[in-house]
Enzyme design. Sequence first.
Site, short mmCIF file in Angstrom:
data_model
loop_
_atom_site.label_atom_id
_atom_site.label_comp_id
_atom_site.label_asym_id
_atom_site.label_seq_id
_atom_site.Cartn_x
_atom_site.Cartn_y
_atom_site.Cartn_z
N TYR A 80 11.55 -40.96 40.62
CA TYR A 80 10.86 -42.03 39.89
C TYR A 80 10.58 -41.58 38.45
O TYR A 80 10.95 -42.27 37.49
CB TYR A 80 9.56 -42.43 40.59
CG TYR A 80 8.81 -43.47 39.79
CD1 TYR A 80 9.34 -44.75 39.63
CD2 TYR A 80 7.62 -43.17 39.13
CE1 TYR A 80 8.70 -45.71 38.85
CE2 TYR A 80 6.96 -44.12 38.36
CZ TYR A 80 7.50 -45.38 38.22
OH TYR A 80 6.86 -46.33 37.44
N SER A 137 6.93 -45.05 31.74
CA SER A 137 5.73 -44.67 32.51
C SER A 137 5.27 -43.30 32.05
O SER A 137 6.08 -42.50 31.56
CB SER A 137 6.08 -44.61 34.00
OG SER A 137 5.04 -43.97 34.73
P1 NDP Z 1 5.06 -54.71 40.81
O1 NDP Z 1 5.56 -54.10 42.08
O2 NDP Z 1 3.78 -55.44 40.82
O3 NDP Z 1 6.18 -55.65 40.18
C1 NDP Z 1 7.51 -55.21 40.09
C2 NDP Z 1 8.41 -56.35 39.69
O4 NDP Z 1 9.76 -55.86 39.63
C3 NDP Z 1 8.39 -57.49 40.69
O5 NDP Z 1 8.35 -58.71 40.00
C4 NDP Z 1 9.72 -57.37 41.42
O6 NDP Z 1 10.20 -58.66 41.74
C5 NDP Z 1 10.61 -56.75 40.33
N1 NDP Z 1 11.78 -56.08 40.87
C6 NDP Z 1 11.83 -54.98 41.66
N2 NDP Z 1 13.11 -54.69 41.98
C7 NDP Z 1 13.87 -55.62 41.37
C8 NDP Z 1 15.27 -55.87 41.32
N3 NDP Z 1 16.14 -55.10 41.96
N4 NDP Z 1 15.73 -56.92 40.59
C9 NDP Z 1 14.85 -57.70 39.92
N5 NDP Z 1 13.52 -57.53 39.94
C10 NDP Z 1 13.05 -56.51 40.66
O7 NDP Z 1 4.99 -53.47 39.77
P2 NDP Z 1 4.33 -53.37 38.30
O8 NDP Z 1 4.14 -54.68 37.72
O9 NDP Z 1 3.17 -52.46 38.40
O10 NDP Z 1 5.47 -52.56 37.56
C11 NDP Z 1 6.31 -53.15 36.58
C12 NDP Z 1 7.03 -52.06 35.85
O11 NDP Z 1 6.10 -51.16 35.26
C13 NDP Z 1 7.93 -51.20 36.74
O12 NDP Z 1 9.09 -50.86 36.01
C14 NDP Z 1 7.08 -49.95 37.00
O13 NDP Z 1 7.86 -48.82 37.27
C15 NDP Z 1 6.35 -49.82 35.68
N6 NDP Z 1 5.08 -49.11 35.74
C16 NDP Z 1 4.13 -49.41 36.68
C17 NDP Z 1 2.94 -48.70 36.69
C18 NDP Z 1 1.89 -48.92 37.73
O14 NDP Z 1 1.07 -48.00 37.95
N7 NDP Z 1 1.82 -50.06 38.37
C19 NDP Z 1 2.65 -47.69 35.68
C20 NDP Z 1 3.73 -47.46 34.74
C21 NDP Z 1 4.88 -48.17 34.77
P3 NDP Z 1 10.99 -59.07 43.07
O15 NDP Z 1 10.49 -58.17 44.17
O16 NDP Z 1 10.67 -60.50 43.25
O17 NDP Z 1 12.42 -58.83 42.72
C1 8X3 Z 2 3.49 -45.42 37.63
C2 8X3 Z 2 2.43 -44.53 37.09
O1 8X3 Z 2 1.03 -42.47 37.60
O2 8X3 Z 2 1.74 -43.84 39.49
O3 8X3 Z 2 4.54 -45.47 36.73
O4 8X3 Z 2 3.35 -42.47 38.33
S1 8X3 Z 2 2.12 -43.26 38.16
#
Ligand code: NDP
Ligand code: 8X3
Length: 255
Positions: A155, A142
């Site tokens: 985070y 991220s």
């Molecule tokens: P979402 O919350 O939409 O999706 C997160 C996914 O992670 C879900 O499918 C959830 O599935 C799964 N998950 C969470 N905890 C667990 C666990 N313990 N075991 C298995 N699966 C798990 O988030 P995003 O799609 O936005 O984020 C995906 C990735 O990208 C993350 O690593 C996030 O930190 C990163 N990211 C996100 C950004 C954003 O702004 N959205 C920006 C930069 C990076 P379930 O709950 O069914 O287990």
């Molecule tokens: C999530 C991006 O900008 O919300 O990884 O921290 S930000």
Amino acid sequence: MTASQRPVVLITGATAGFGLATAKKFAQQGYPLVITGRREERLKALSEELSPLTSVYYAVLDVRSSEAVAEFTNNLPEAFKQVAILVNNAGLALGAEPADQAKLSDWHTMIDTNVTGLVNVTHSFLSTLKAQPSSTIINLASIAGNWAYPGSHVYGASKAFVAQFSRNLRSDFAGTGIRVTSLEPGMAESEFSLVRFNGDQDKYDQIYQGANAIQPEDIADIILWIAEQPAHLNINSLEVMPTSQAWDNFKIVKK
Ligand code: NDP
Ligand code: 8X3
């Protein structure tokens, strides 16, 4: 490459956001898919939706448990065992208060998921990935791992781990068939912020309203692009923000 020759793709966290969009994107191209997450009903529905396009295996998997990850890896059906593209996507942020107001349990959950979980899955598949002529690990880091901002504390630090772990893996696997990418998105619209703000829909709406944030489908396009680079190229890291997002001044707190 015809659809029947496409390598197996494993996506963690495929029940929402980036993981869900990435599963759909790879399915459209005919890649065999292993999709995981904790919410079984969503995995089942996605598997049914994608099955006309490609072969799909789903498994409930909480990445925080090394035992569960080992069992999942050992029990993969024969047709899905040769994972060649690993998308380490499962992750979360909890809270955005200043560090002294954060819950210790939330810090532990973020470390357990974003660091330990990602390490569990990676370690479990390294020998399989190494056995492939060419393979790719794409780790979801991220911008929060690259830049400091208030409320990011654990985070952001967990994502800095992901970025450095990715570089270190590159170092170990240089010259082998394994490629490693740290993908570092900025603000993206997904359930991420609902999870971060404990289901607070008003906060979610405030964050994304008018921001023209990255969409999960944008990230899915990027992940497919990374995976489909020629085998002699490694995208080390890729940072992407919405055009509406940028850095601001350093703050100076005067007495
Ligand atoms: P979402 O919350 O939409 O999706 C997160 C996914 O992670 C879900 O499918 C959830 O599935 C799964 N998950 C969470 N905890 C667990 C666990 N313990 N075991 C298995 N699966 C798990 O988030 P995003 O799609 O936005 O984020 C995906 C990735 O990208 C993350 O690593 C996030 O930190 C990163 N990211 C996100 C950004 C954003 O702004 N959205 C920006 C930069 C990076 P379930 O709950 O069914 O287990
Ligand atoms: C999530 C991006 O900008 O919300 O990884 O921290 S930000």
